[in-house]
Design an enzyme around this catalytic site. Sequence first.
Site, mmCIF file in Angstrom:
data_model
loop_
_atom_site.group_PDB
_atom_site.id
_atom_site.type_symbol
_atom_site.label_atom_id
_atom_site.label_comp_id
_atom_site.label_asym_id
_atom_site.label_seq_id
_atom_site.Cartn_x
_atom_site.Cartn_y
_atom_site.Cartn_z
ATOM 1 N N VAL A 192 0.841 -1.211 0.000
ATOM 2 C CA VAL A 192 0.000 0.000 0.000
ATOM 3 C C VAL A 192 0.867 1.249 0.000
ATOM 4 O O VAL A 192 1.674 1.455 0.903
ATOM 5 C CB VAL A 192 -0.919 0.045 1.246
ATOM 6 C CG1 VAL A 192 -1.830 1.267 1.182
ATOM 7 C CG2 VAL A 192 -1.740 -1.229 1.377
ATOM 8 N N LYS A 196 -5.686 -2.330 -2.244
ATOM 9 C CA LYS A 196 -4.973 -1.640 -1.160
ATOM 10 C C LYS A 196 -5.932 -1.317 -0.013
ATOM 11 O O LYS A 196 -5.583 -1.477 1.159
ATOM 12 C CB LYS A 196 -4.305 -0.375 -1.693
ATOM 13 C CG LYS A 196 -3.111 -0.686 -2.594
ATOM 14 C CD LYS A 196 -2.675 0.507 -3.411
ATOM 15 C CE LYS A 196 -1.419 0.195 -4.220
ATOM 16 N NZ LYS A 196 -1.145 1.155 -5.287
#
Length: 327
Positions: A144, A217
């Site tokens: 992420v 994410k």
Amino acid sequence: MEQVKIIIVGFGTVGRGLAEVIKRKKDHVKEELGLDIRLVGVADLRGAMVDADGLDIDDALEWKCEIRDIDSLQLIREGEYDLMVETTPSNVETGEPAFTHIKEALMRGKHVVTSNKGPLALYYRELTDLAARSGCSLKFEATVGGAMPIINLIRNNLAGNRILSIKGIFNGTCNYILTRMTEEGLPYSYVLSEAQSLGIAEADPSYDVDGIDTAEKLTILANAVLGMDVAYNSVAVEGIRRITPDALRLALDKGYVIKLIGEAREGKIEVAPRLIPKDHPFALMRGTLNIAEIEADLAGPITVMGRGAGAIEAASAIFSDIISIYR
Ligand code: HSE
């Protein structure tokens, strides 16, 4: 001096970026932290390069070391190493081949650090439970926000807080495309191929432009730091394909830019293009920058930003994860 033997499985943009970072930083890490990080194996579809004493990284980058006719799984199952870095291309339908790679390494009691979103967006609990049962670390900061710290920041620096929501820009490729289309009036397809040649897009760039990458994410964040138990397919997703230069120009005339925004909170996980006022911090994120606005119950609002895509940026997050396991 503690020795850490690493293998990299998947030697594309990110895997090679990590090899470069190990080469640049290994003396510093030896001196400062007493860690002797050695790259002892690399594997991808071409085969594997292995040396228990440590590969010459320049040779490995040029694929010039002796190449063994073994595949990634054999290296993971039989190789002599302490930690596997998994950087094969991400697949959100099956999570493979990374899902199997990660399970096999954990079952052998090896630590795993990965930038691979697919397996974590699909099988978060299964993998984290397996890591816990095996007594190993499974770290995934690089999944992420590239170099932007978020998972470890929340877990370490906001420990004790309940995270109420996270909202922001989580895809460097889309942000790069939207920025250049807005500022220079360039056509979508031209800027997309530029993003691909810069190595910031996913192997399949539809993951970026259709919002899939952002959804993965958000799923990882929801599970890892928002205390939710959600699967990737519960995210409502809309990408940026349909945004025209005209729409961007019209928005700008009215004082807005268009950004692909991801938002996760209890009861809502959503990815969609949104109109952002020109003076809002999200509007100021140009190029591959990512930003995340975190709302925590004790700390209140916290905002982080950083470069969300790129080989060295992802490698920065992977390298920090590796060090944090041994520090
Ligand atoms: N393709 C991704 C992006 C790479 O553009 O953000 C980092 O996850």
